[in-house]
Design a protein around this motif. Sequence first.
Motif, PDB file in Angstrom:
ATOM      1  N   PRO A 257      45.445  35.128  33.690  1.00  0.00           N
ATOM      2  CA  PRO A 257      46.524  34.963  33.530  1.00  0.00           C
ATOM      3  C   PRO A 257      46.778  36.110  32.890  1.00  0.00           C
TER       4      PRO A 257
ATOM      5  N   ASP B 109      39.924  33.997  44.172  1.00  0.00           N
ATOM      6  CA  ASP B 109      41.858  33.451  44.050  1.00  0.00           C
ATOM      7  C   ASP B 109      42.469  33.861  43.788  1.00  0.00           C
ATOM      8  N   SER B 110      41.998  34.418  42.329  1.00  0.00           N
ATOM      9  CA  SER B 110      42.929  35.133  41.084  1.00  0.00           C
ATOM     10  C   SER B 110      43.989  37.034  42.439  1.00  0.00           C
TER      11      SER B 110
ATOM     12  N   THR C 258      46.129  35.410  45.508  1.00  0.00           N
ATOM     13  CA  THR C 258      46.767  35.487  44.536  1.00  0.00           C
ATOM     14  C   THR C 258      47.490  36.476  44.246  1.00  0.00           C
ATOM     15  N   PHE C 259      47.422  37.335  43.477  1.00  0.00           N
ATOM     16  CA  PHE C 259      48.231  38.102  42.902  1.00  0.00           C
ATOM     17  C   PHE C 259      48.159  39.592  44.265  1.00  0.00           C
TER      18      PHE C 259
ATOM     19  N   LEU D 286      45.935  28.002  38.578  1.00  0.00           N
ATOM     20  CA  LEU D 286      44.436  28.552  39.594  1.00  0.00           C
ATOM     21  C   LEU D 286      42.942  28.030  38.094  1.00  0.00           C
ATOM     22  N   THR D 287      43.810  28.470  36.896  1.00  0.00           N
ATOM     23  CA  THR D 287      42.635  28.391  36.007  1.00  0.00           C
ATOM     24  C   THR D 287      42.204  26.742  35.885  1.00  0.00           C
TER      25      THR D 287
ATOM     26  N   ILE E 167      48.314  28.906  47.763  1.00  0.00           N
ATOM     27  CA  ILE E 167      47.638  28.055  45.896  1.00  0.00           C
ATOM     28  C   ILE E 167      47.412  27.199  45.355  1.00  0.00           C
TER      29      ILE E 167
ATOM     30  N   ILE F 256      49.279  31.755  38.275  1.00  0.00           N
ATOM     31  CA  ILE F 256      46.908  31.935  38.078  1.00  0.00           C
ATOM     32  C   ILE F 256      47.067  31.870  36.939  1.00  0.00           C
TER      33      ILE F 256
ATOM     34  N   ALA G 214      46.731  39.731  34.910  1.00  0.00           N
ATOM     35  CA  ALA G 214      47.503  39.735  36.307  1.00  0.00           C
ATOM     36  C   ALA G 214      48.624  40.321  35.280  1.00  0.00           C
TER      37      ALA G 214
END
Length: 202
Positions: free
Chosen positions: A7, A66-67, A70-71, A53-54, A196, A50, A10
């Motif tokens: 995160p 995935d991150s 998402t970004f 997600l973690t 997400i 994010i 990100a």
Amino acid sequence: MSPYFLPIGALILWLFYGVIESSIKDKKINFSVLKNKFTYLQGIILVILIGGLTYYEEPCIKLIFDSIVTFLLFALALVDIKEKVVSNKVIIMLAVVSVASVFVINKDNLINVGIAFLVISIVVFLLSKFTNEALGYGDAILLSILSLYYGLDGILMVLFLASLFVAIIGVFYLIKSFKNRKKEMPFVPFILVACILVNVLQ
């Protein structure tokens, strides 16, 4: 490296992305975006997304993918909201990540991914053509690319959830402003939320 660094990473990448994007537009190095409080607000929202997600996913290579997805979807969503277009530059980056995922995290599922890409591409482009671009070509390209990442079951769930969210918000707008029935809503933010949720549920 702990996935909880993702995160914060990100946020740093988001600020770097903002600097690069504004510098390309102005054709010179431009750090003015770092003085914009709205940029940091967007970054905080990205960190929350994010970070979620973690929390729900075990630390692994899929979490990193995935991150990244998402970004990039977050960047696309903001452009779609502001300019009502799908950024070609970000689409290309997302395509590279999705193709890479086929050989890294979906290598045991190649047939499913191939079927997903073929079916979704045909369906969304026909839908876009025969509905006078109610679903824009940019959105159709985006969904085709995402089918490489999510496979058939995943992309169908993304489509279902995104369409459901659009329908719910559409009814809200219809009730709130009946005279403005032709109001266009950006579709990418709904795809982002749907992706997400699918990432968390898978």
